[in-house]
Design an enzyme around this catalytic site. Structure first.
Site, short mmCIF file in Angstrom:
data_model
loop_
_atom_site.label_atom_id
_atom_site.label_comp_id
_atom_site.label_asym_id
_atom_site.label_seq_id
_atom_site.Cartn_x
_atom_site.Cartn_y
_atom_site.Cartn_z
N GLU A 337 -32.70 9.26 -18.32
CA GLU A 337 -33.92 8.60 -17.87
C GLU A 337 -33.62 7.32 -17.07
O GLU A 337 -34.44 6.43 -16.96
CB GLU A 337 -34.83 8.31 -19.08
N ASP A 361 -33.61 7.73 -28.48
CA ASP A 361 -34.96 7.20 -28.67
C ASP A 361 -35.01 6.65 -30.08
O ASP A 361 -34.43 7.26 -30.99
CB ASP A 361 -36.00 8.35 -28.62
N HIS A 528 -35.57 2.82 -26.51
CA HIS A 528 -34.18 3.29 -26.60
C HIS A 528 -33.29 2.29 -27.31
O HIS A 528 -33.56 1.09 -27.34
CB HIS A 528 -33.61 3.54 -25.20
C1 LIG Z 1 -40.75 13.80 -24.20
C2 LIG Z 1 -40.15 13.04 -23.05
O1 LIG Z 1 -39.95 13.87 -21.98
C3 LIG Z 1 -38.85 12.47 -23.53
O2 LIG Z 1 -38.00 12.21 -22.49
C4 LIG Z 1 -39.19 11.23 -24.31
O3 LIG Z 1 -39.10 11.59 -25.66
C5 LIG Z 1 -38.22 10.15 -24.07
O4 LIG Z 1 -37.04 10.30 -24.30
C6 LIG Z 1 -38.74 8.85 -23.58
O5 LIG Z 1 -37.79 7.83 -23.79
MN LIG Z 2 -35.82 8.56 -24.13
#
Ligand SMILES: C[C@H](O)[C@@H](O)[C@@H](O)C(=O)CO
Ligand SMILES: [Mn+2]
Length: 590
Positions: A337, A361, A528
């Site tokens: 991300e 996360d 995070h």
């Molecule tokens: C569900 C999202 O697409 C995930 O990427 C979300 O859980 C994340 O990791 C956001 O930080």
């Molecule tokens: Mn994430």
């Protein structure tokens, strides 16, 4: 990374300049202190490459400013990134202290009675404070005899803490953070703050659009031979997990094979983007062969790319691990991300420990009552006060399975050079690769699914950006915990069971953010965190002070905190003083 351009530790034997007896009587003892520190550090510290850290001693003892200047000149030529001044005696403070801008500095004043080493230490530190060039003070708790050539335990601990943190500062300097893509789903950490990288870390920011990954896949801009080897290794070692997608969106075996080919290519390409690859030059891709000199990177992935192409989970997980088709090797700091702040949190942990990092996360706080409500079981042991679910698809190192062990069989995460072939195999065998969840990742991909073994001490860290204050560091030392398998399954299946899971319990102090487990999560500044094995919060705190990043949350014992001596001049409340000192000095490279 290769040793030739990694920073060295400079050692400055400093002495009373009075010839005609005093200086002569101290030459051997002073230079011997320097040699002893050099040997100690070179025996106890390694670069991320696995090679012994190198120390450089000034050509002479430093008694007057000319010798200080000669030493500074030598250290520049030798790529010295941090300095340690050692002395058993009185010396002339502001004439001899290290005034090199931007590099971390420490002074060890010998605790002896024949000569006033501690008096010089205090005088020199006063000079550092007055000149706004903070330095760390090292002074043993016990008096030593003048002929005692040993390094006391408390001095050893401070030398190592200072050197690990100072080497991290010096290693980041001049390197890049590479963004592959840009902001992911509005995640604040992936809104890259260039001033943070430039002024606090001495780093630069590099960017490539995700279309560059497409271009290199479509035009075969990667090492073909390595690709064949990588694909074969992947098919043999990365076992597909159960495809939990509904049948109407499940892919055919042929389509799945195609996706495996793409995610393996993505892995080669993103590593090349970070570090370059001379094989590309041989194939006529001279510019691509250069790479972006990146010590850390982030892949946006979500969304756009993942809406129609395989996600970055496999690439991120493999690059963050300490092994791949080329065998056991150093991990690459690759954030998912494109969370650049979490990439830096990973990088800090990596440079301090030489261990791979889990990007996660901070997903759910589970109280004992809630767990009992949904499973009928009460949490026990370390978990009795509640647990935090750490889970993110993508850049969690497979070292995070906890399948490496210490001599007593306890789960650990090791520097790559200590990992055995058998442990590498166990990490792979304890990871499955289910098809990516279609609702999130329409383009497919494979997510690394594992459960971290309980019983590992871990430290989770995070850099947050507070407008008006700047970057702040938070950290929580704690442990991974095991849950009864049916409890784990019940909780995990409520989330995304195809992703890597760690059940985390922070060490509580009963106060503030560490009043209880819930408060740790409630005070966590972002979605995070990044963790690895061991309790290294104290080194993170020392590193943050070198960079002038205040620490807003930690659970490290006060007596383990080691910051520059001038922090004491900013007030008696250690954490408030940290903020005032960081604000007073400003970013290290401003
Ligand atoms: C569900 C999202 O697409 C995930 O990427 C979300 O859980 C994340 O990791 C956001 O930080
Ligand atoms: Mn994430």
């Amino acid at each position: 990374m290769n040793k030739s351009n990694l920073p060295k530790i400079g050692i400055r034997p400093t002495i009373d300049g009075r010839l005609g007896g005093v200086r002569e009587s101290l030459e051997e003892q002073t230079m011997e202190m320097a040699r002893t520190v050099k040997t100690f550090l070179e025996e106890n510290l390694k670069y991320p490459t696995g090679e012994a850290v190198e120390c450089v001693i000034a050509d002479s003892t430093i008694g007057r400013v000319k010798e200080a200047a000669d030493c500074a000149e030598k250290f520049v030529k030798e790529n010295v990134g941090l300095s340690i001044t050692v002395t058993p005696c009185w010396c002339y403070g502001s004439e001899t202290i290290d005034m090199t801008p931007h590099i971390p500095k420490a002074i060890w004043g010998f605790n002896g009675t024949e000569r006033p080493g501690a008096v010089y230490l205090a005088a020199a530190l006063a000079g550092h404070s007055q000149k706004g060039v903070p330095a760390f003070s090292i002074y043993s708790h016990e008096v030593q005899e003048a002929g005692d050539k040993s390094i006391p335990q408390d001095v050893q601990e401070k030398l190592l803490k200072f050197s690990k943190s100072g080497l991290a500062v010096a290693t980041m300097k001049g390197k890049s953070y590479l963004s592959i893509g840009s902001v992911s789903m509005g995640i604040a950490g992936s809104i890259v703050d260039e001033n943070f990288f430039q002024e606090f870390l001495g780093m630069r920011n590099e960017y490539v659009d995700m279309s560059e990954v497409s271009r290199r896949i479509e035009e075969n801009i990667f090492d073909q031979a390595e690709y064949e080897k990588a694909l074969a290794w992947t098919k043999e070692n990365c076992v597909e997990g159960v495809d939990l997608n509904t049948e109407d969106v499940q892919r055919t075996p042929q389509e799945k094979d195609k996706i495996w080919e793409q995610v393996v290519k993505m892995t080669l390409i993103c590593k090349d983007l970070m570090c370059g690859n001379p094989e590309l030059a041989k194939a006529g891709f001279g510019e691509e062969a250069l790479g972006h000199n990146a010590i850390a990177a982030g892949f946006q992935g979500q969304r756009q790319w993942t809406d129609f192409k395989p996600n970055g989970d496999f690439m991120e997980a493999i690059l963050n691990s300490s092994f791949d088709w080329n065998g056991i090797r150093n991990p690459y700091m690759m954030a998912t991300e494109n969370d650049a702040l979490n990439a830096v949190s990973m990088l800090f942990g990596y440079l301090l420990t030489n261990q791979a990092q889990v990007f996660c996360d901070v997903r759910t706080f589970w109280s004992a009552d809630s767990v009992e409500r949904v499973t009928g079981e009460r949490l026990e042991g370390l978990a009795e006060n509640g647990i935090i679910h750490l889970i993110n698809s993508g850049s969690a190192t497979l070292d995070g399975t906890g399948q490496q062990s210490d001599a007593d069989g306890n789960p650990v995460m090791k520097p790559f050079w200590d990992i055995t072939e058998e442990e590498k195999e166990k990490c792979l065998q304890n990871t499955q690769w289910p098809a990516a969840i279609h609702e999130y990742f329409r383009g497919g991909g494979y997510s690394s699914q594992f459960l971290t073994k309980g019983g590992m001490p871990v430290t989770m860290a995070r850099i947050n950006n507070i407008k008006g204050v700047g970057p702040v560091l938070q950290l929580a030392e704690g442990w991974s915990v095991d849950l009864p398998s049916h409890v784990h399954k019940a909780l995990d299946q409520r989330t995304n069971e195809t992703w890597p899971t760690t059940w985390f319990v922070p060490r509580l102090t009963g106060e503030g953010a560490f009043k209880d487990v819930y408060s740790v999560m409630a005070n966590w500044g972002a979605n995070h965190g990044a963790f690895s094995f061991g309790h290294y919060g104290e080194e993170l705190i020392t590193l943050a002070s070198m960079l002038r990043i205040p620490v807003c949350m930690h659970n490290v014992d006060t007596d383990k905190i080691f910051r520059p001596s001038s922090w004491a001049g900013h007030g008696m409340d250690a954490e408030g003083a940290d903020y005032r000192a960081c604000s007073n000095y400003g970013p290290l490279y401003k």
